[in-house]
Motif scaffolding. Sequence first.
Motif, PDB file in Angstrom:
ATOM      1  N   ILE A  75      12.579  69.878 -14.895  1.00 33.96           N
ATOM      2  CA  ILE A  75      12.969  69.026 -13.761  1.00 33.96           C
ATOM      3  C   ILE A  75      14.476  68.788 -13.826  1.00 33.96           C
ATOM      4  O   ILE A  75      14.997  68.315 -14.833  1.00 33.96           O
ATOM      5  N   ILE A  76      15.152  69.109 -12.726  1.00 40.59           N
ATOM      6  CA  ILE A  76      16.609  68.925 -12.723  1.00 40.59           C
ATOM      7  C   ILE A  76      17.046  67.818 -11.756  1.00 40.59           C
ATOM      8  O   ILE A  76      18.119  67.264 -11.905  1.00 40.59           O
ATOM      9  N   ILE A  77      16.220  67.527 -10.754  1.00 43.22           N
ATOM     10  CA  ILE A  77      16.452  66.321  -9.936  1.00 43.22           C
ATOM     11  C   ILE A  77      15.102  65.617  -9.832  1.00 43.22           C
ATOM     12  O   ILE A  77      14.133  66.171  -9.301  1.00 43.22           O
ATOM     13  N   LYS A  78      15.065  64.408 -10.384  1.00 40.71           N
ATOM     14  CA  LYS A  78      13.805  63.667 -10.398  1.00 40.71           C
ATOM     15  C   LYS A  78      13.830  62.620  -9.287  1.00 40.71           C
ATOM     16  O   LYS A  78      14.813  61.892  -9.152  1.00 40.71           O
ATOM     17  N   ARG A  79      12.773  62.584  -8.488  1.00 40.05           N
ATOM     18  CA  ARG A  79      12.720  61.608  -7.388  1.00 40.05           C
ATOM     19  C   ARG A  79      11.513  60.698  -7.561  1.00 40.05           C
ATOM     20  O   ARG A  79      10.377  61.173  -7.498  1.00 40.05           O
TER      21      ARG A  79
ATOM     22  N   ASP B  59      15.074  56.534  -2.465  1.00 39.32           N
ATOM     23  CA  ASP B  59      16.366  55.940  -2.789  1.00 39.32           C
ATOM     24  C   ASP B  59      16.632  55.928  -4.281  1.00 39.32           C
ATOM     25  O   ASP B  59      17.650  55.431  -4.727  1.00 39.32           O
ATOM     26  N   GLU B  60      15.689  56.437  -5.053  1.00 36.48           N
ATOM     27  CA  GLU B  60      15.846  56.367  -6.498  1.00 36.48           C
ATOM     28  C   GLU B  60      15.742  57.770  -7.076  1.00 36.48           C
ATOM     29  O   GLU B  60      14.657  58.279  -7.336  1.00 36.48           O
ATOM     30  N   ILE B  61      16.890  58.408  -7.216  1.00 41.09           N
ATOM     31  CA  ILE B  61      16.826  59.768  -7.733  1.00 41.09           C
ATOM     32  C   ILE B  61      17.672  59.894  -8.996  1.00 41.09           C
ATOM     33  O   ILE B  61      18.643  59.180  -9.179  1.00 41.09           O
ATOM     34  N   GLU B  62      17.242  60.795  -9.849  1.00 38.44           N
ATOM     35  CA  GLU B  62      17.984  61.027 -11.083  1.00 38.44           C
ATOM     36  C   GLU B  62      18.468  62.476 -11.024  1.00 38.44           C
ATOM     37  O   GLU B  62      17.694  63.408 -11.190  1.00 38.44           O
ATOM     38  N   ASP B  63      19.740  62.619 -10.732  1.00 45.22           N
ATOM     39  CA  ASP B  63      20.322  63.956 -10.573  1.00 45.22           C
ATOM     40  C   ASP B  63      20.886  64.380 -11.922  1.00 45.22           C
ATOM     41  O   ASP B  63      21.847  63.808 -12.421  1.00 45.22           O
ATOM     42  N   ARG B  64      20.266  65.395 -12.529  1.00 44.18           N
ATOM     43  CA  ARG B  64      20.693  65.814 -13.867  1.00 44.18           C
ATOM     44  C   ARG B  64      21.640  67.019 -13.828  1.00 44.18           C
ATOM     45  O   ARG B  64      22.014  67.563 -14.865  1.00 44.18           O
ATOM     46  N   LEU B  65      21.941  67.496 -12.629  1.00 45.61           N
ATOM     47  CA  LEU B  65      22.747  68.719 -12.520  1.00 45.61           C
ATOM     48  C   LEU B  65      24.158  68.525 -13.079  1.00 45.61           C
ATOM     49  O   LEU B  65      24.721  67.436 -13.001  1.00 45.61           O
ATOM     50  N   ILE B  66      24.695  69.589 -13.597  1.00 43.48           N
ATOM     51  CA  ILE B  66      26.093  69.563 -14.037  1.00 43.48           C
ATOM     52  C   ILE B  66      26.853  70.550 -13.155  1.00 43.48           C
ATOM     53  O   ILE B  66      26.659  71.769 -13.248  1.00 43.48           O
ATOM     54  N   GLU B  67      27.641  69.982 -12.275  1.00 44.57           N
ATOM     55  CA  GLU B  67      28.407  70.781 -11.313  1.00 44.57           C
ATOM     56  C   GLU B  67      27.562  71.863 -10.645  1.00 44.57           C
ATOM     57  O   GLU B  67      27.941  73.039 -10.588  1.00 44.57           O
ATOM     58  N   GLY B  68      26.397  71.450 -10.159  1.00 46.03           N
ATOM     59  CA  GLY B  68      25.540  72.370  -9.421  1.00 46.03           C
ATOM     60  C   GLY B  68      24.760  73.349 -10.299  1.00 46.03           C
ATOM     61  O   GLY B  68      24.114  74.271  -9.793  1.00 46.03           O
ATOM     62  N   HIS B  69      24.792  73.119 -11.626  1.00 50.33           N
ATOM     63  CA  HIS B  69      24.063  73.997 -12.545  1.00 50.33           C
ATOM     64  C   HIS B  69      22.989  73.206 -13.289  1.00 50.33           C
ATOM     65  O   HIS B  69      23.133  71.997 -13.500  1.00 50.33           O
ATOM     66  N   CYS B  70      21.949  73.919 -13.728  1.00 48.17           N
ATOM     67  CA  CYS B  70      20.894  73.302 -14.528  1.00 48.17           C
ATOM     68  C   CYS B  70      21.506  72.827 -15.859  1.00 48.17           C
ATOM     69  O   CYS B  70      22.208  73.598 -16.511  1.00 48.17           O
TER      70      CYS B  70
ATOM     71  N   PHE C  25      21.243  68.969  -0.260  1.00 47.51           N
ATOM     72  CA  PHE C  25      22.428  68.741   0.561  1.00 47.51           C
ATOM     73  C   PHE C  25      23.043  67.421   0.102  1.00 47.51           C
ATOM     74  O   PHE C  25      22.634  66.363   0.531  1.00 47.51           O
ATOM     75  N   PHE C  26      23.958  67.508  -0.834  1.00 42.42           N
ATOM     76  CA  PHE C  26      24.593  66.337  -1.425  1.00 42.42           C
ATOM     77  C   PHE C  26      23.561  65.312  -1.906  1.00 42.42           C
ATOM     78  O   PHE C  26      23.546  64.168  -1.439  1.00 42.42           O
ATOM     79  N   PRO C  27      22.672  65.722  -2.837  1.00 42.06           N
ATOM     80  CA  PRO C  27      21.596  64.829  -3.282  1.00 42.06           C
ATOM     81  C   PRO C  27      22.107  63.473  -3.757  1.00 42.06           C
ATOM     82  O   PRO C  27      23.132  63.382  -4.430  1.00 42.06           O
ATOM     83  N   GLY C  28      21.364  62.449  -3.388  1.00 44.58           N
ATOM     84  CA  GLY C  28      21.665  61.086  -3.843  1.00 44.58           C
ATOM     85  C   GLY C  28      22.773  60.379  -3.086  1.00 44.58           C
ATOM     86  O   GLY C  28      23.068  59.227  -3.383  1.00 44.58           O
TER      87      GLY C  28
END
Length: 341
Positions: A309-313, A317-328, A69-72
């Motif tokens: 891994i597509i979202i690394k936590r 408070d420290e996340i790495e969101d690798r998604l591209i417009e909601g896609h892997c 839900f709106f990660p990060g």
Amino acid sequence: MLKEALLWERAIGTSIRCLLCMRKCLIDEGRMGFCQTRYNQEGTLYSITYGQVSSVSVSSIEKKSMFHFFPGTLWLSVGSLGCNFQCHGCQSWDISHCEVKKNIGKTTFMPPEMLIKKAKKNGCKGIAFTYNEPTMWYEYTLDTFKLAKQEGLSTCYVTNGYMSPRALELIAPYLDGFCLDVKGAFMESYTRIADVSDLNVIFSNGSDAKRKFAMHVEVITNIIPGYNSNEKEAKEIASWIFAELGKDTPWHVTRFFPYGEMKEVAPTPIGVLESLRQIGIKEGLLYVYIGNVQGHNAAHTYCQNCKKIIIKRKEYDEIEDRLIEGHCPYCNALVFGRFSY
Ligand code: SF4
């Protein structure tokens, strides 16, 4: 501040039946309901905690156990006093189980406009009512959410789900995210953990939030050793999520730490969380997370197609969101959730 309550009816004489949650308290004149936040004054029901803020912070949505839900994004997280449950191991004991009337003086009055201003000033995606059960100051959360939607902010409840179906229906047009705390699958566990004896409404509210009102729903279960840590319970919860909310609904199994009246209960062994997670996966759930365990691999989001891994936590408070417009980013598979693109 006293505010006339919503959702009640006159009972016998000046007694009132509160219809906000499924306890349906019968409240005599001059008395409070079970949660201590609703007061019968001369035959009218009042909320005594309208706008009385006990806790407010700017923090990531992940802290509310909402991972899809709106990660990060940052959220203004707000809580008050009181609860309609009596969870013996409650982690927010000081605000949920204190004597509400006595402790109002320790809170700060913030009108809805002030929360909106604060959220916008801090670059928040939205406002989340959390820390104590949000329905305890239902009228305030409703007023705030109405204003928040006008101002382009998103909204979220972290809730035990025990509100009346009418309460859910009234707030639904203004509520986007619903983090449902499911404490168990059986009456016996609910009674032992929270002194609640009607759990059907919790499941039907969860289901309505998703199917009828199109909210984004995630489920959290704090695993308490000897209370709800058995495989049968996990299987039931997971199969309910699968059948009613869908296989892509995230389920967070979190580690219990001794607190409140459960100080003698040991923290949940990590192996137990791992085996319950496997049960969720076997039942067909795509996203089962382990929470409250720092650095655990099951805190990351994995692509359900290529398994990377597509979202690394690392921390909440420290996340790495690798998604591209909601896609892997590796195989382009669509990932379930709401994203800020
Ligand atoms: S909201 Fe409070 S007063 Fe109303 S029914 Fe629930 S516990 Fe009772």
